[in-house]
Design an enzyme around this catalytic site. Structure first.
Site, PDB file in Angstrom:
ATOM      1  N   HIS A 184       0.848  -1.197   0.000  1.00  0.00           N
ATOM      2  CA  HIS A 184       0.000   0.000   0.000  1.00  0.00           C
ATOM      3  C   HIS A 184       0.881   1.242   0.000  1.00  0.00           C
ATOM      4  O   HIS A 184       1.748   1.407   0.856  1.00  0.00           O
ATOM      5  CB  HIS A 184      -0.932  -0.008   1.222  1.00  0.00           C
ATOM      6  N   ARG A 186       0.709   4.521   0.579  1.00  0.00           N
ATOM      7  CA  ARG A 186       0.842   5.639   1.524  1.00  0.00           C
ATOM      8  C   ARG A 186       1.414   5.224   2.870  1.00  0.00           C
ATOM      9  O   ARG A 186       1.636   6.075   3.725  1.00  0.00           O
ATOM     10  CB  ARG A 186      -0.522   6.286   1.713  1.00  0.00           C
ATOM     11  N   GLU A 187       1.656   3.943   3.068  1.00  0.00           N
ATOM     12  CA  GLU A 187       2.123   3.468   4.379  1.00  0.00           C
ATOM     13  C   GLU A 187       3.643   3.588   4.447  1.00  0.00           C
ATOM     14  O   GLU A 187       4.384   2.617   4.374  1.00  0.00           O
ATOM     15  CB  GLU A 187       1.623   2.025   4.575  1.00  0.00           C
ATOM     16  N   ASN A 256      -3.300  -5.807  -2.427  1.00  0.00           N
ATOM     17  CA  ASN A 256      -3.554  -6.765  -1.347  1.00  0.00           C
ATOM     18  C   ASN A 256      -4.953  -7.382  -1.398  1.00  0.00           C
ATOM     19  O   ASN A 256      -5.415  -7.980  -0.426  1.00  0.00           O
ATOM     20  CB  ASN A 256      -3.324  -6.098   0.015  1.00  0.00           C
ATOM     21  N   ARG A 257      -5.654  -7.218  -2.525  1.00  0.00           N
ATOM     22  CA  ARG A 257      -6.896  -7.949  -2.788  1.00  0.00           C
ATOM     23  C   ARG A 257      -6.830  -8.644  -4.142  1.00  0.00           C
ATOM     24  O   ARG A 257      -7.814  -9.166  -4.621  1.00  0.00           O
ATOM     25  CB  ARG A 257      -8.112  -6.988  -2.779  1.00  0.00           C
ATOM     26  N   HIS A 310       2.968  -3.536   6.723  1.00  0.00           N
ATOM     27  CA  HIS A 310       1.951  -2.516   6.457  1.00  0.00           C
ATOM     28  C   HIS A 310       1.872  -1.565   7.656  1.00  0.00           C
ATOM     29  O   HIS A 310       2.509  -1.788   8.684  1.00  0.00           O
ATOM     30  CB  HIS A 310       0.574  -3.169   6.298  1.00  0.00           C
ATOM     31  N   TYR A 312      -1.565   1.001   9.506  1.00  0.00           N
ATOM     32  CA  TYR A 312      -1.071   0.975  10.869  1.00  0.00           C
ATOM     33  C   TYR A 312      -2.006   0.129  11.743  1.00  0.00           C
ATOM     34  O   TYR A 312      -3.035  -0.348  11.244  1.00  0.00           O
ATOM     35  CB  TYR A 312      -1.035   2.410  11.431  1.00  0.00           C
ATOM     36  N   TYR A 362     -10.769  -7.625   9.880  1.00  0.00           N
ATOM     37  CA  TYR A 362     -11.977  -7.663   9.070  1.00  0.00           C
ATOM     38  C   TYR A 362     -11.725  -8.674   7.966  1.00  0.00           C
ATOM     39  O   TYR A 362     -10.563  -9.028   7.716  1.00  0.00           O
ATOM     40  CB  TYR A 362     -12.324  -6.293   8.480  1.00  0.00           C
ATOM     41  N   GLU A 385       1.127  -4.985  10.981  1.00  0.00           N
ATOM     42  CA  GLU A 385       0.658  -3.602  10.893  1.00  0.00           C
ATOM     43  C   GLU A 385       1.452  -2.796  11.915  1.00  0.00           C
ATOM     44  O   GLU A 385       1.226  -2.901  13.118  1.00  0.00           O
ATOM     45  CB  GLU A 385      -0.842  -3.513  11.196  1.00  0.00           C
TER      46      GLU A 385
END
Ligand SMILES: *[C@@H]1O[C@H](CO)[C@@H](O)[C@H](O)[C@H]1NC(C)=O
Ligand SMILES: *[C@@H]1O[C@H](CO)[C@@H](O)[C@H](O)[C@H]1NC(C)=O
Ligand SMILES: [Zn+2]
Length: 425
Positions: A184, A186-187, A256-257, A310, A312, A362, A385
């Site tokens: 991802h 922006r992480e 990641n999907r 990843h 957060y 989730y 995370e």
């Protein structure tokens, strides 16, 4: 072979305007919503489908609050909606622009002091090109211990590089610990952490040599190279890849999907290109997912620990993401997570939650850890995370880097040691 010039040319042809238009986030607001229970969680899920421009930070199960970033033109409608459902909220930030500007200025200023290609991981955040320059410098500095491979290209033709680190004893086919970062975009603490691990293994060899006695380390600091570069040049909060979709208004897929194990469940991913968790048209239709898949498969028979960085939230997330059922080896993986969590709490009092992604966070479908376990047969497969920092959570200031990566290394080191102990070569 493509030259950097060709890469640049491709880029210019693809997106002539966006290259130069910095998203300043003028009057973008950050809110915090109070979540009482399942009803609010479902509302948030519904709104993130209907209103992709409301940037919800995905709520974990049992979260009591969550942040959401709202564009200025949507603010009134957003507040009205919250009121109509009697949801409690507070404004955390009225205008993100000065903060985004200040962080950018801080980082660019810090980088003026760097002596290329040596980089000080703790001193700044680096672009994909800068990280590649640094990786390119390693084989010459550590000829016996470092191998650098390019496994492919991003959609915008950026070279995707992977570094293998050994103790230089020449023994082949040791079991592997594979770490990736920046799935991802922006992480930003994720690539910093990957670089910090590289420096610990190379520059701090004396303290860490037992981690390389019977195991090799393979590290890919930047998977989503285009998205990450975009966060440096155009939009600090970009998450997905940069490949256009069937919808001209919505660019990018959630890498990641996009992985090909139990891909495509609507619980845990989306078929709508405008959503943050858009899974793509088909599994592995993103070049970056293909490259990471190929890296995993390349080390397939000896992949004892797969760790995806990843931010957060302070979680160690294990398979499965797609189902509430636990994998057969769940307790073994939990023991590894437990070693990491204990090491961190003893060292800094940092608290990590751990368990299956589905249960703790989730549902996710098509994520990298499910693929690593379900298809590649990784012995231990995990997403870490890293802790929140900055104003949104994934936007730490430069001054936060040291605290975040040194604490996280305590955990990664302890988990690697536990994997090595449990699964000797
Ligand atoms: C969430 O809350 C429920 C009800 O209090 C509890 O049973 C469950 O264990 C919690 N889940 C997690 C992951 O903490
Ligand atoms: C993983 O294990 C399954 C079942 O034993 C096997 O069919 C498959 O080929 C293995 N995958 C890899 C990449 O080795
Ligand atoms: Zn992430």
């Amino acid at each position: 072979m493509a030259s950097p010039l060709l890469g640049l040319l491709t880029l210019l042809l693809l997106q002539p305007m966006e290259l130069f238009a910095w998203q300043d986030y003028k009057d973008y607001k950050l809110y915090e919503l109070k979540l009482e229970g399942a009803v609010e969680q479902n509302l948030v899920r519904k709104w993130s489908q209907e209103k992709p421009s409301w940037d919800f930070h995905e709520p974990s199960r049992n979260a009591s609050s969550l942040k959401v970033m709202i564009p200025p033109e949507e603010a009134d409608g957003f507040i009205e909606t919250l009121r109509s459902y009697h949801l409690e909220y507070k404004v955390l930030i009225e205008d993100l622009a000065p903060l985004v500007r200040a962080q950018r200025a801080e980082n660019l200023k810090k980088k003026l002091l760097i002596q290329w290609p040596h980089i000080d991981v703790l001193a700044a955040f680096y672009t994909h090109a800068e990280i590649n320059d640094y990786l390119d410098s390693l084989p010459a500095r550590f000829p016996k211990r470092v191998q650098l491979k390019q496994f492919g290209w991003s959609y915008e033709r950026r070279p995707l590089k992977v570094v293998t680190i050994t103790n230089g004893d020449g023994r082949r086919n040791k079991p592997v610990i594979l770490i990736d970062g920046t799935v991802h975009a922006r992480e930003w603490i994720s690539p910093s952490m990957a670089l910090y691990v590289i420096q610990q293994l190379l520059d701090n060899y004396v303290d860490n040599q037992e981690l390389m006695l019977d195991y090799d380390w393979v590290i890919m600091p930047v998977v989503n190279a285009d998205g990450y570069e975009y966060t440096h040049t155009v939009d600090r909060y970009w998450r997905k890849s940069r490949r256009p979709t069937s919808n001209p208004d919505c660019i990018g897929t959630d890498i990641n999907r996009n992985f090909g194990y139990e891909w495509g469940h609507d619980e845990g991913s989306s078929s709508d290109p405008c959503e943050a968790i858009y899974r793509g048209e088909r599994p592995f239709d993103q070049p970056e997912s293909q490259v990471l898949r190929d890296v995993m498969l390349h080390y397939g028979g000896r992949l004892n620990f797969y760790l995806s960085l990843h931010s957060y939230g302070n979680y160690f997330l294990l398979p499965w993401g797609y189902t509430s059922v636990f994998p057969d080896t769940y307790q073994d993986m939990m023991s590894v997570a437990d070693a990491g969590a204990k090491a961190i709490i003893y060292s800094t009092n940092g608290i990590y939650s751990y368990g299956s992604t589905y249960y703790v966070l989730y549902p996710t479908s098509g994520d990298t850890t499910d693929f690593a376990l379900g298809v590649v047969n990784a012995t231990v497969s995990m997403t870490m995370e890293l802790p929140a920092a900055g104003f949104q959570g994934f936007d730490p200031w430069v001054s936060h880097i040291e605290r975040l990566v040194t604490e996280s290394w305590v955990g990664v080191r302890a988990m690697a040691a536990e994997v090595i102990r449990r699964y000797p070569a």
